[in-house]
Write an enzyme that holds these catalytic residues in place. Structure first.
Site, PDB file in Angstrom:
ATOM      1  N   CYS B 110       0.892  -1.157   0.000  1.00  0.00           N
ATOM      2  CA  CYS B 110       0.000   0.000   0.000  1.00  0.00           C
ATOM      3  C   CYS B 110       0.923   1.198   0.000  1.00  0.00           C
ATOM      4  CB  CYS B 110      -0.907   0.006   1.228  1.00  0.00           C
ATOM      5  SG  CYS B 110      -1.809   1.557   1.420  1.00  0.00           S
ATOM      6  N   CYS B 113      -0.717   4.414   2.285  1.00  0.00           N
ATOM      7  CA  CYS B 113      -0.703   4.363   3.754  1.00  0.00           C
ATOM      8  C   CYS B 113      -0.063   3.039   4.119  1.00  0.00           C
ATOM      9  CB  CYS B 113      -2.079   4.602   4.372  1.00  0.00           C
ATOM     10  SG  CYS B 113      -3.489   3.813   3.595  1.00  0.00           S
ATOM     11  N   SER B 114      -0.822   2.089   4.612  1.00  0.00           N
ATOM     12  CA  SER B 114      -0.227   0.780   4.886  1.00  0.00           C
ATOM     13  C   SER B 114      -1.303  -0.282   4.931  1.00  0.00           C
ATOM     14  CB  SER B 114       0.543   0.809   6.206  1.00  0.00           C
ATOM     15  OG  SER B 114       1.574   1.753   6.152  1.00  0.00           O
ATOM     16  N   CYS B 115      -2.278  -0.196   4.019  1.00  0.00           N
ATOM     17  CA  CYS B 115      -3.365  -1.166   3.992  1.00  0.00           C
ATOM     18  C   CYS B 115      -2.775  -2.578   3.891  1.00  0.00           C
ATOM     19  CB  CYS B 115      -4.277  -0.893   2.805  1.00  0.00           C
ATOM     20  SG  CYS B 115      -5.028   0.745   2.883  1.00  0.00           S
TER      21      CYS B 115
END
Lengths: 218, 210
Positions: B110, B113-115
């Site tokens: 991601c 963000c950091s999905c």
């Protein structure tokens, strides 16, 4: 927004450094922040897209310097102030000084399971999907100051629609406080050469999940 | 180092750092005003520390390796396949499983963000959320694989899935050779977290699980 969070294709950050036997949390406060985020989003005082956008809006120097859960803390602190759940004098005092403003709901022990798994973001379509698998599309060249999920590296690029992923809450709208505005979502694949130029890895394909307003027919 | 250490991911000695104090203050205020319940926070923390993690995804992968019908439905609709199997805890919406083959190696990121597929892999590791991974993997995944000590044949196609929406991805790694006749439980032991992100491959029989 064209922020530092939108990192795809940037140079200079160095090697990826995996950690052996990494713990779930590196400090107790990280877990508390996770619990606060899940509990606060449950109140519907704001939403996950605002939560993400508030992180993106951190000054770039701060965004890079602080850790992941620290960014979460800064985001929920900002939103708690913006939506009137806390006031600055309370943060300074470390205690409540004012009456609570009503919220739609609060998370009780019986609701905690809701915090464990991903919530539903699919919504009833308002119209037919404009594209189908196999269509060639070009991503729009947009540079909104607000929240968007179209990364910079994938703007104004031609790609292939591989799949329709359903109709979902549109983060660009939701983060602006304008409601769900459900949009069709597609997996769009690009050759690395389309994205990064002629010297890119010829074996590489990169895909994004793109909401319909990001796409134009080719 | 100065108090700047507050911004790192580690506890320092017994003193309360600035960030710990801020978290404590925010939790106290929100609790006093009735917005959050510390007992609920305790439960959420316990859930993510003890119940979810890569062992969940590893069992899904092992099932797919031994059960062709399950594998087909997993690749068709991973959320439905997992939730209808009756063999796993219910997961949330919209998980997509992508299969590694000799022809194609998949990786998940991601960049914005950091999905991450928490329901099957637990909390994302720090490196997954870091600038080096998010910046490089969409442009030069082979160099990222090198950071993990992994080499993918030069003629294998690479596919990077950038999780830019609320869909989540997990990689179905290739089953290691020499595991014919193994049980699901034995096979699950070979499935590493990184092999389900695409920065690793499943462990070989006899090798220690990373």
């Amino acid at each position: 927004m064209n922020g530092l969070h939108d990192m795809g294709g940037m140079h200079g950050f160095g090697k990826v450094v995996p950690e052996t036997d990494e713990p779930a949390f590196h400090a107790d406060w990280e877990g508390r922040v996770l619990g606060l985020v899940r509990s606060l989003l449950f109140t519907r005082a704001w939403n996950i897209d605002i939560f993400r956008h508030d992180q993106e809006r951190l000054p770039p120097q701060v965004y890079l310097k602080v850790s992941y859960y620290h960014r979460w803390l800064l985001s929920i602190t900002q939103s708690a102030l913006t939506y009137g759940l806390v006031e600055r004098d309370e943060l300074a005092a470390g205690h409540a000084l004012h009456p609570a403003k009503p919220v739609e709901r609060t998370m009780k022990l019986a609701d905690a399971h809701v915090a464990y798994i991903r919530g539903p973001f699919a919504r009833t379509p308002q119209r037919e999907a404009r594209f189908e698998p196999g269509d060639r599309v070009r991503t729009r060249n947009i540079n909104p100051v607000g929240h968007t999920r179209l990364p910079r590296y994938a703007r104004d690029k031609e790609g292939l629609v591989e799949a329709i992923r359903g109709c979902h809450v549109y983060p660009d709208s939701k983060a602006a406080g304008k409601g769900d505005d459900p949009q069709w979502l597609y997996t769009v694949a690009f050759s690395a050469r389309e994205v990064w130029g002629e010297h890119a890895d010829p074996t590489l394909t990169v895909s994004i999940d793109a909401f319909e307003p990001y796409l134009e027919a080719v | 180092m100065s108090h700047d250490d507050d911004d790192h991911d580690h506890d320092h000695g017994s003193h309360l750092t600035e960030v710990q104090l801020r978290v404590r203050a925010l939790e106290t205020i929100l609790t006093e005003k009735g917005y959050v319940d510390p007992a609920v926070l305790d439960q959420i923390v316990e859930h993510f520390e003890t119940r979810v993690g890569p062992h969940v995804g590893a069992r899904v992968v092992a099932r797919a390796w031994v059960d062709p019908a399950f594998k087909a439905s997993l690749l068709e609709d991973a959320t439905r396949a997992i939730n209808e199997s009756g063999a796993f805890e219910t997961i949330g919406d919209h998980l997509i499983a992508v299969e590694n083959t000799p022809q194609q190696h998949n990786m998940v990121v991601c960049t914005l963000c950091s999905c991450y597929p928490w329901d099957v892999l637990g909390l994302p590791p720090v490196w997954y959320k870091s600038a080096p991974y998010r910046s490089r993997v969409v442009m030069d995944p082979r160099s990222v694989l090198a950071d993990f000590g992994v080499t993918v044949p030069a003629d294998t196609r690479l596919r990077v899935w950038d999780s830019t929406a609320e869909t989540r991805y997990m990689v179905l790694p290739q089953r290691p050779a020499g595991t014919e006749g193994w049980s699901e439980e034995q096979l699950a032991e070979l499935v590493t977290r990184d092999s389900m992100i695409g920065t690793g491959v499943a462990a070989q029989p006899g090798a220690a699980r990373k």
